[in-house]
Design a protein around this motif. Structure first.
Motif, PDB file in Angstrom:
ATOM      1  N   VAL A  12       0.661  -0.925   0.096  1.00 37.27           N
ATOM      2  CA  VAL A  12      -0.659  -0.127   0.658  1.00 37.27           C
ATOM      3  C   VAL A  12       0.851   1.110   0.083  1.00 37.27           C
ATOM      4  O   VAL A  12       2.135   1.108   0.769  1.00 37.27           O
ATOM      5  N   VAL A  13       0.795   2.081  -0.759  1.00 36.81           N
ATOM      6  CA  VAL A  13       1.202   3.460  -0.591  1.00 36.81           C
ATOM      7  C   VAL A  13       0.890   4.213   0.846  1.00 36.81           C
ATOM      8  O   VAL A  13      -0.418   4.744  -0.123  1.00 36.81           O
ATOM      9  N   LEU A  14       2.131   4.804   1.592  1.00 38.65           N
ATOM     10  CA  LEU A  14       1.704   5.450   2.351  1.00 38.65           C
ATOM     11  C   LEU A  14       2.043   6.152   2.314  1.00 38.65           C
ATOM     12  O   LEU A  14       3.955   6.516   2.511  1.00 38.65           O
ATOM     13  N   SER A  15       1.996   8.042   2.507  1.00 37.97           N
ATOM     14  CA  SER A  15       2.996   9.246   1.811  1.00 37.97           C
ATOM     15  C   SER A  15       3.434   8.979   1.462  1.00 37.97           C
ATOM     16  O   SER A  15       4.905   9.397   0.876  1.00 37.97           O
ATOM     17  N   GLY A  16       3.786   8.096  -0.377  1.00 36.59           N
ATOM     18  CA  GLY A  16       5.184   8.277  -1.483  1.00 36.59           C
ATOM     19  C   GLY A  16       5.454   6.941  -0.674  1.00 36.59           C
ATOM     20  O   GLY A  16       6.233   6.881  -1.954  1.00 36.59           O
ATOM     21  N   VAL A  17       5.204   6.372   0.183  1.00 40.07           N
ATOM     22  CA  VAL A  17       6.198   4.949   0.863  1.00 40.07           C
ATOM     23  C   VAL A  17       5.414   4.032   0.154  1.00 40.07           C
ATOM     24  O   VAL A  17       3.948   3.885   0.595  1.00 40.07           O
ATOM     25  N   ARG A  18       6.021   2.934  -0.227  1.00 38.73           N
ATOM     26  CA  ARG A  18       5.568   1.401  -1.407  1.00 38.73           C
ATOM     27  C   ARG A  18       5.731   1.033   0.867  1.00 38.73           C
ATOM     28  O   ARG A  18       7.171   0.482   1.387  1.00 38.73           O
ATOM     29  N   VAL A  19       4.453   0.522   1.432  1.00 36.33           N
ATOM     30  CA  VAL A  19       4.276  -0.635   2.277  1.00 36.33           C
ATOM     31  C   VAL A  19       4.025  -1.785   2.217  1.00 36.33           C
ATOM     32  O   VAL A  19       2.902  -1.985   1.572  1.00 36.33           O
ATOM     33  N   PRO A  20       4.735  -2.868   2.453  1.00 35.39           N
ATOM     34  CA  PRO A  20       4.242  -3.902   1.875  1.00 35.39           C
ATOM     35  C   PRO A  20       3.878  -4.622   3.731  1.00 35.39           C
ATOM     36  O   PRO A  20       3.287  -4.485   4.438  1.00 35.39           O
ATOM     37  N   VAL A  21       2.586  -5.232   2.910  1.00 35.73           N
ATOM     38  CA  VAL A  21       1.058  -5.484   3.143  1.00 35.73           C
ATOM     39  C   VAL A  21       0.902  -7.079   3.023  1.00 35.73           C
ATOM     40  O   VAL A  21       1.482  -7.667   2.426  1.00 35.73           O
ATOM     41  N   ARG A  22       0.628  -7.696   4.218  1.00 35.07           N
ATOM     42  CA  ARG A  22       0.516  -9.286   4.296  1.00 35.07           C
ATOM     43  C   ARG A  22      -0.771  -9.767   4.235  1.00 35.07           C
ATOM     44  O   ARG A  22      -1.643  -9.233   4.434  1.00 35.07           O
ATOM     45  N   SER A  23      -0.375 -10.069   2.960  1.00 35.35           N
ATOM     46  CA  SER A  23      -2.025 -11.082   2.079  1.00 35.35           C
ATOM     47  C   SER A  23      -2.570 -11.713   2.114  1.00 35.35           C
ATOM     48  O   SER A  23      -3.291 -12.369   1.848  1.00 35.35           O
TER      49      SER A  23
END
Length: 82
Positions: A12-23
């Motif tokens: 997910v992109v948060l504040s322009g940073v790609r943050v890995p999500v456990r899917s």
């Protein structure tokens, strides 16, 4: 997005940073159980949910945005019904 047949996003992109999500499906079933567990304090539930879903909380600078990203993923990218 259809959780059963589509490839799920892994970030997910948060504040322009790609943050890995456990899917992983099991993670999201745990999250569903956590959301419905009234014995866990609401603030603690939020922290547990973020730790469960995001692989690296150090990348998150805005808690509200992180919650919105979690909910976006949970809704499979669908907008909230009014």
């Amino acid at each position: 997005m259809n959780m059963l047949i589509d490839v799920l996003p892994t970030e997910v992109v948060l504040s322009g940073v790609r943050v890995p999500v456990r899917s992983n499906f099991r993670v999201w079933m745990q999250l569903e159980e956590l959301f419905n567990d009234e014995e866990v304090d609401q603030n603690e539930r939020l922290l547990l949910a973020l730790n469960l879903v995001y692989e690296n909380l150090d990348l998150i600078s805005d808690l509200n945005e992180a919650v919105q990203g979690l909910l976006w993923f949970y809704r499979c990218g669908e907008p909230v019904d009014k």
